[in-house]
Write a protein that holds these residues in place. Structure first.
Motif, PDB file in Angstrom:
ATOM      1  N   GLU A 248     -80.980 -57.349  51.850  1.00 18.45           N
ATOM      2  CA  GLU A 248     -82.095 -57.767  52.698  1.00 18.45           C
ATOM      3  C   GLU A 248     -82.461 -56.665  53.695  1.00 18.45           C
ATOM      4  N   ILE A 249     -81.451 -56.030  54.249  1.00 18.95           N
ATOM      5  CA  ILE A 249     -81.702 -54.945  55.214  1.00 18.95           C
ATOM      6  C   ILE A 249     -82.332 -53.752  54.510  1.00 18.95           C
ATOM      7  N   ALA A 250     -81.849 -53.435  53.314  1.00 20.23           N
ATOM      8  CA  ALA A 250     -82.399 -52.314  52.551  1.00 20.23           C
ATOM      9  C   ALA A 250     -83.893 -52.503  52.311  1.00 20.23           C
ATOM     10  N   ALA A 251     -84.293 -53.740  52.001  1.00 22.81           N
ATOM     11  CA  ALA A 251     -85.718 -54.024  51.786  1.00 22.81           C
ATOM     12  C   ALA A 251     -86.500 -53.892  53.085  1.00 22.81           C
ATOM     13  N   ALA A 252     -85.877 -54.266  54.194  1.00 26.52           N
ATOM     14  CA  ALA A 252     -86.572 -54.237  55.477  1.00 26.52           C
ATOM     15  C   ALA A 252     -86.842 -52.822  55.959  1.00 26.52           C
ATOM     16  N   VAL A 253     -85.899 -51.897  55.702  1.00 25.33           N
ATOM     17  CA  VAL A 253     -86.050 -50.524  56.210  1.00 25.33           C
ATOM     18  C   VAL A 253     -86.423 -49.541  55.109  1.00 25.33           C
ATOM     19  N   ASP A 254     -86.636 -50.060  53.889  1.00 20.47           N
ATOM     20  CA  ASP A 254     -87.070 -49.238  52.757  1.00 20.47           C
ATOM     21  C   ASP A 254     -86.066 -48.118  52.456  1.00 20.47           C
ATOM     22  N   LYS A 255     -84.800 -48.501  52.390  1.00 25.03           N
ATOM     23  CA  LYS A 255     -83.727 -47.575  52.038  1.00 25.03           C
ATOM     24  C   LYS A 255     -82.880 -48.205  50.945  1.00 25.03           C
ATOM     25  N   SER A 256     -82.052 -47.376  50.281  1.00 27.75           N
ATOM     26  CA  SER A 256     -81.132 -47.920  49.292  1.00 27.75           C
ATOM     27  C   SER A 256     -80.013 -48.672  49.994  1.00 27.75           C
ATOM     28  N   GLU A 257     -79.356 -49.568  49.277  1.00 26.94           N
ATOM     29  CA  GLU A 257     -78.256 -50.318  49.875  1.00 26.94           C
ATOM     30  C   GLU A 257     -77.135 -49.384  50.304  1.00 26.94           C
ATOM     31  N   ALA A 258     -76.860 -48.356  49.510  1.00 28.10           N
ATOM     32  CA  ALA A 258     -75.812 -47.396  49.869  1.00 28.10           C
ATOM     33  C   ALA A 258     -76.163 -46.658  51.158  1.00 28.10           C
ATOM     34  N   ALA A 259     -77.427 -46.276  51.307  1.00 23.15           N
ATOM     35  CA  ALA A 259     -77.866 -45.582  52.521  1.00 23.15           C
ATOM     36  C   ALA A 259     -77.749 -46.493  53.734  1.00 23.15           C
ATOM     37  N   VAL A 260     -78.084 -47.766  53.534  1.00 19.50           N
ATOM     38  CA  VAL A 260     -78.008 -48.730  54.639  1.00 19.50           C
ATOM     39  C   VAL A 260     -76.562 -48.913  55.091  1.00 19.50           C
ATOM     40  N   ARG A 261     -75.642 -48.989  54.156  1.00 23.16           N
ATOM     41  CA  ARG A 261     -74.227 -49.123  54.519  1.00 23.16           C
ATOM     42  C   ARG A 261     -73.764 -47.913  55.339  1.00 23.16           C
ATOM     43  N   GLN A 262     -74.193 -46.743  54.926  1.00 25.98           N
ATOM     44  CA  GLN A 262     -73.808 -45.522  55.639  1.00 25.98           C
ATOM     45  C   GLN A 262     -74.440 -45.489  57.028  1.00 25.98           C
ATOM     46  N   LEU A 263     -75.693 -45.870  57.120  1.00 26.78           N
ATOM     47  CA  LEU A 263     -76.378 -45.909  58.414  1.00 26.78           C
ATOM     48  C   LEU A 263     -75.689 -46.887  59.368  1.00 26.78           C
ATOM     49  N   ASN A 264     -75.296 -48.024  58.829  1.00 22.75           N
ATOM     50  CA  ASN A 264     -74.649 -49.025  59.674  1.00 22.75           C
ATOM     51  C   ASN A 264     -73.282 -48.539  60.156  1.00 22.75           C
ATOM     52  N   GLN A 265     -72.543 -47.877  59.283  1.00 21.85           N
ATOM     53  CA  GLN A 265     -71.220 -47.387  59.685  1.00 21.85           C
ATOM     54  C   GLN A 265     -71.337 -46.350  60.802  1.00 21.85           C
ATOM     55  N   ARG A 266     -72.312 -45.463  60.687  1.00 23.82           N
ATOM     56  CA  ARG A 266     -72.513 -44.448  61.735  1.00 23.82           C
ATOM     57  C   ARG A 266     -72.935 -45.103  63.044  1.00 23.82           C
ATOM     58  N   ALA A 267     -73.804 -46.089  62.946  1.00 28.24           N
ATOM     59  CA  ALA A 267     -74.243 -46.795  64.145  1.00 28.24           C
ATOM     60  C   ALA A 267     -73.075 -47.540  64.786  1.00 28.24           C
ATOM     61  N   ARG A 268     -72.270 -48.217  63.983  1.00 28.73           N
ATOM     62  CA  ARG A 268     -71.111 -48.939  64.502  1.00 28.73           C
ATOM     63  C   ARG A 268     -70.148 -47.989  65.205  1.00 28.73           C
ATOM     64  N   ASP A 269     -69.902 -46.833  64.600  1.00 30.00           N
ATOM     65  CA  ASP A 269     -68.987 -45.865  65.212  1.00 30.00           C
ATOM     66  C   ASP A 269     -69.489 -45.425  66.582  1.00 30.00           C
ATOM     67  N   ARG A 270     -70.778 -45.173  66.666  1.00 28.60           N
ATOM     68  CA  ARG A 270     -71.340 -44.723  67.947  1.00 28.60           C
ATOM     69  C   ARG A 270     -71.296 -45.838  68.990  1.00 28.60           C
ATOM     70  N   VAL A 271     -71.665 -47.033  68.583  1.00 26.05           N
ATOM     71  CA  VAL A 271     -71.667 -48.159  69.522  1.00 26.05           C
ATOM     72  C   VAL A 271     -70.251 -48.464  70.001  1.00 26.05           C
ATOM     73  N   HIS A 272     -69.296 -48.503  69.081  1.00 24.95           N
ATOM     74  CA  HIS A 272     -67.930 -48.830  69.456  1.00 24.95           C
ATOM     75  C   HIS A 272     -67.304 -47.742  70.326  1.00 24.95           C
TER      76      HIS A 272
END
Length: 299
Positions: free
Chosen positions: A142-166
């Protein structure tokens, strides 16, 4: 003139209304602006009205996709404006435990000013992905469709964001109930001009951030440390008393105890108090009138 059957028009409206609180929350988390969020919802509704509902399997995810894309467009268009912003930029105050004129589903750490400021350090797409996944638990497809990225790219983007936030957020901000006694001590010390008592309730690393947006006077740079912040708070209160009759109303904004200060009955500023581990760790003072339009002062 809309020539569609009334039942179709009503179906669009009902579905959007049913999901509006969620959609507002998504847009606000991405933008940090109540005014821009309302604009995004208006534009999103117009787009939603043109969608063939028979082709939509999951209206909630589809609406979230529309709103996310609209919010990303606004966020990118305002990037230059935020870079040129005069003084610290703070998100618009959002009432989270009182009638503030808007409905949403946001509570807790995700909506605190501290968290929204951390989200400001992410790229627009990282922010959208993090918000959809970590705050609202959307599935990766669902997120991949929302941001027009592949699911693999979305997972990577989320991991980087989580690392920075945490990395930036080690300890959760106290809830308003947990912070109440600390805020009471803070308020009494400030009102009586007791610098030492005020310092005792402030954390060593406390920071004061003021947002005037270049429209009204406000502290142009962050102020750090117990002594400097204590003297600044008392000085600002004394200055305010010379401007007219001060009024104070308590509320909960961005999941933090907040003081709505008025001068001669007119809203002057909204100051939220962040408490962590029994001490005040941050004071967020919003004075920019452009960001106070959605705030309703209780009678």
């Amino acid at each position: 003139m809309d020539q569609r059957p009334e039942t179709v028009i009503q179906a669009h409206e009902d579905t959007f209304t049913e999901n509006r609180r969620l959609l507002f929350s998504i847009a606000y988390e991405i933008l940090g602006s109540v005014v821009d969020t309302e604009d995004v919802l208006h534009d999103s509704y117009l787009r939603w009205r043109g969608v063939d509902l028979t082709m939509v399997d999951n209206p909630r995810a589809y609406l979230a996709q529309i709103v996310t894309r609209q919010a990303l467009g606004v966020l990118r268009s305002t990037a230059r404006r935020r870079e040129e912003y005069v003084g610290p930029w703070l998100p618009e105050p959002l009432a989270t435990e009182m009638d503030g004129g808007v409905e949403h589903v946001l509570t807790g750490e995700a909506v605190t000013t501290a968290m929204l400021l951390v989200l400001e350090t992410l790229t627009p797409v990282q922010r959208a992905v993090f918000v959809l996944r970590e705050v609202f638990a959307f599935d990766y497809p669902e997120i991949a469709a929302a941001v027009d990225k592949s699911e693999a790219a979305v997972r990577q983007l989320n991991q980087r964001a989580r690392d920075r936030v945490h990395a930036a957020r080690h300890t959760a901000v106290a809830t308003p109930a947990e912070a109440r006694s600390v805020v009471e001590r803070f308020s009494i010390a400030a009102a009586t001009g007791n610098v030492q008592a005020l310092m005792d309730v402030l954390a060593p690393e406390v920071v004061f951030l003021g947002d005037g947006g270049g429209v009204v006077n406000a502290v142009r740079r962050p102020v750090h440390g117990q002594d400097k912040v204590a003297r600044l708070v008392i000085g600002l209160l004394a200055k305010g008393q010379r401007l007219g009759v001060l009024g104070a109303h308590l509320g909960i904004y961005n999941a933090m105890p907040t003081i709505l200060a008025t001068v001669d009955g007119v809203l002057d500023q909204v100051t939220s108090i962040e408490v962590t581990n029994g001490r005040v760790t941050a004071i967020y003072s919003m004075r920019n009138p452009e960001k106070l339009s959605a705030v309703r002062v209780p009678h």
